[in-house]
Design an enzyme around this catalytic site. Structure first.
Site, short mmCIF file in Angstrom:
data_model
loop_
_atom_site.label_atom_id
_atom_site.label_comp_id
_atom_site.label_asym_id
_atom_site.label_seq_id
_atom_site.Cartn_x
_atom_site.Cartn_y
_atom_site.Cartn_z
CE1 TYR A 53 -4.20 -1.18 -0.37
CE2 TYR A 53 -3.78 -2.53 1.56
CZ TYR A 53 -4.57 -2.20 0.47
OH TYR A 53 -5.74 -2.89 0.23
CE1 TYR A 235 -4.27 -7.66 10.07
CE2 TYR A 235 -5.70 -6.08 11.17
CZ TYR A 235 -4.58 -6.37 10.42
OH TYR A 235 -3.76 -5.34 10.02
P1 NAD Z 1 4.23 -4.42 3.01
O1 NAD Z 1 4.95 -5.51 3.73
O2 NAD Z 1 3.99 -4.59 1.55
O3 NAD Z 1 5.02 -3.01 3.18
C1 NAD Z 1 5.69 -2.65 4.36
C2 NAD Z 1 6.61 -1.47 4.09
O4 NAD Z 1 7.22 -1.09 5.33
C3 NAD Z 1 7.78 -1.77 3.13
O5 NAD Z 1 8.04 -0.63 2.34
C4 NAD Z 1 8.96 -1.99 4.07
O6 NAD Z 1 10.25 -1.73 3.49
C5 NAD Z 1 8.63 -0.97 5.15
N1 NAD Z 1 9.27 -1.22 6.45
C6 NAD Z 1 9.08 -2.27 7.28
N2 NAD Z 1 9.82 -2.11 8.41
C7 NAD Z 1 10.47 -0.92 8.27
C8 NAD Z 1 11.37 -0.19 9.08
N3 NAD Z 1 11.76 -0.62 10.28
N4 NAD Z 1 11.85 0.99 8.61
C9 NAD Z 1 11.49 1.46 7.38
N5 NAD Z 1 10.61 0.82 6.58
C10 NAD Z 1 10.12 -0.35 7.02
O7 NAD Z 1 2.89 -4.17 3.82
P2 NAD Z 1 1.41 -3.68 3.42
O8 NAD Z 1 0.53 -4.88 3.40
O9 NAD Z 1 1.43 -2.74 2.30
O10 NAD Z 1 1.04 -2.92 4.77
C11 NAD Z 1 1.17 -1.53 4.94
C12 NAD Z 1 0.12 -1.08 5.93
O11 NAD Z 1 -1.19 -1.35 5.38
C13 NAD Z 1 0.20 -1.82 7.28
O12 NAD Z 1 -0.12 -0.92 8.31
C14 NAD Z 1 -0.91 -2.86 7.14
O13 NAD Z 1 -1.41 -3.28 8.39
C15 NAD Z 1 -1.95 -2.08 6.35
N6 NAD Z 1 -2.97 -2.89 5.66
C16 NAD Z 1 -2.63 -3.99 4.92
C17 NAD Z 1 -3.64 -4.76 4.34
C18 NAD Z 1 -3.31 -5.99 3.52
O14 NAD Z 1 -4.21 -6.81 3.29
N7 NAD Z 1 -2.11 -6.15 3.05
C19 NAD Z 1 -4.99 -4.39 4.47
C20 NAD Z 1 -5.30 -3.22 5.17
C21 NAD Z 1 -4.28 -2.48 5.78
#
Ligand code: NAD
Length: 392
Positions: A53, A235
């Protein structure tokens, strides 16, 4: 070298540079196909900018609104013998395309929870971009080191109150099996809130404010997943759900504390889809392969980029966006409405190892999973030898 997927458990341990770059291009193409978007952000900080995202938010900001973007991520660079992570290659691809389009883009690779990285961001903003008008908080991490005490906190994915037995899908072995998850302790809950709750989001806004880098009326959003009955035990009402509730507290605190800058802070509730973070959550791969089936049949299926375009155009860039009862920007009704959930629940109750491929959109899930790492992307020739090195 020839780069083919190496899947271990819920992760693929390598990534394909050309495939990752092609994924970024597909997202850019989708954004451009929406036509020019107006009245949006111009100076954007994206925390968690390299995948999922956060990457989609960066692409919409840059290629939809023409914004300058500063990204922060935590990715492994490639070496001559080993590929880097997908987020590394996505970022390299994004930079190349931003440069072609004449858009400012810089990315800092390091620990976003640390004081050092915050200081580097402030230095970069002061030198290159000036005040930000949008801060996206899209970190998903299993651990966080407290920048003041040095203590390391770990997030867990556990039910609260009682143990929980359910089905899950093992991406590696292509098998459905039962899992029993033991309930979280008070310490598990507190640690998960420390990692995935709102404290670090607030620290970011504080640091930007102190450095006078928040534009008047700056917006900020952190992402959450709310879900429904099928996912609540693991969750919404579990350790991660408690951390996400803390985002609501943080959003209110940011609005209150930054009233002098008229900062608008929102939690945005997004749909479940395949990302590196969601693949690691028990239950989610099976749930997602069932919702893909149902939502594709209903014509409501969306990936990261489609959700984020809608979030920006329908809610985030509006002066007074419509919010749900908890003040959130709610984007998830096409998944969580009762009729859709009833269809998913019916499939969930029937699904077994034998009928899984038939009842679910297993093929779609698997394709999206491989795509996260740059594999199975249309138009990419995987039989061509490649240099794994790439930079931005
Ligand atoms: P993802 O794993 O694709 O992305 C995570 C990002 O965080 C990456 O860019 C990674 O490099 C970065 N990151 C992680 N640890 C880090 C650190 N210590 N320092 C700097 N960067 C760091 O995850 P996603 O699924 O896109 O999730 C992003 C947000 O969206 C989260 O809060 C998640 O809960 C939320 N979300 C996800 C979903 C889903 O189904 N995937 C649904 C709703 C909400």
């Amino acid at each position: 070298m020839l780069i083919k997927p190496k899947i271990r458990g819920f992760i693929c341990t390598n990534a394909h540079p050309v495939g990752c770059s092609a994924n970024v291009q597909q997202q850019i193409d989708y954004v451009k196909a929406q036509g020019a978007l107006s009245d949006g952000p111009k100076n954007v900080l994206v925390l968690g900018s390299s995948t999922g995202y956060g990457l989609a938010s960066r692409i919409v900001s840059a290629f939809g609104y023409g914004a300058s973007t500063l990204g922060v991520c935590f990715e492994k660079p490639p070496s001559e013998r080993k590929t880097g992570t997908a987020g590394w290659y996505n970022t390299a691809g994004f930079h190349a395309k931003a440069k072609e389009a004449g858009l400012y883009a810089k990315t800092l690779n390091g620990d976003a929870f640390s004081n050092e990285l915050k200081a580097q961001v402030i230095e970069t903003l002061k030198a290159d971009m000036g005040k930000v008008d949008l801060v996206i908080y899209s970190l998903a991490s299993p651990r966080r080191t407290d920048p003041e005490t040095g203590e390391v906190y770990k997030s867990t994915l556990k039910p609260i109150g009682q143990s929980y037995k359910t089905k899950t899908y093992d991406t590696d072995k292509d098998q459905i099996h039962e899992i029993a998850l033991e309930p979280a302790s008070e310490d598990d809950i507190a640690q998960t809130i420390k990692v995935m709750g709102g404290e670090d989001w607030e620290l970011w806004l504080d640091a930007l404010d102190k450095a006078d880098l928040l534009a008047d009326g700056c917006k900020t959003t952190a992402y959450t997943y709310v879900g429904k009955e099928l996912t609540w035990p693991i969750y919404g009402q579990a350790t991660i759900g408690k951390a996400k509730e803390d985002l609501d507290r943080a959003a209110a605190a940011i609005v209150h504390d930054k009233a002098n800058k008229n900062v608008q802070a929102y939690v945005s509730s997004l749909k479940a889809l395949v990302t590196q973070a969601s693949s690691a959550i028990p239950v989610m791969p099976l749930y997602i392969s069932l919702i893909y089936k149902v939502m594709k049949e209903e014509g409501t299926h969306q990936g990261c980029i489609e959700q984020i375009v809608d979030l920006f155009t329908d809610k985030l860039t509006k002066t007074q966006p419509e919010v749900d009862g908890l003040g959130r920007l709610y984007m998830n009704d096409k998944e969580t409405n009762n009729a859709t959930q009833a269809k998913i629940k019916a499939l969930w109750d029937q699904v077994t190892q034998e009928n899984f491929h038939e009842l679910s959109d297993y093929a779609g899930y698997h394709h999206e999973f491989l795509k996260l790492f740059g594999f199975d992307v249309s138009g990419v020739d995987y039989d061509v030898e490649l240099e794994p090195l790439a930079d931005w």
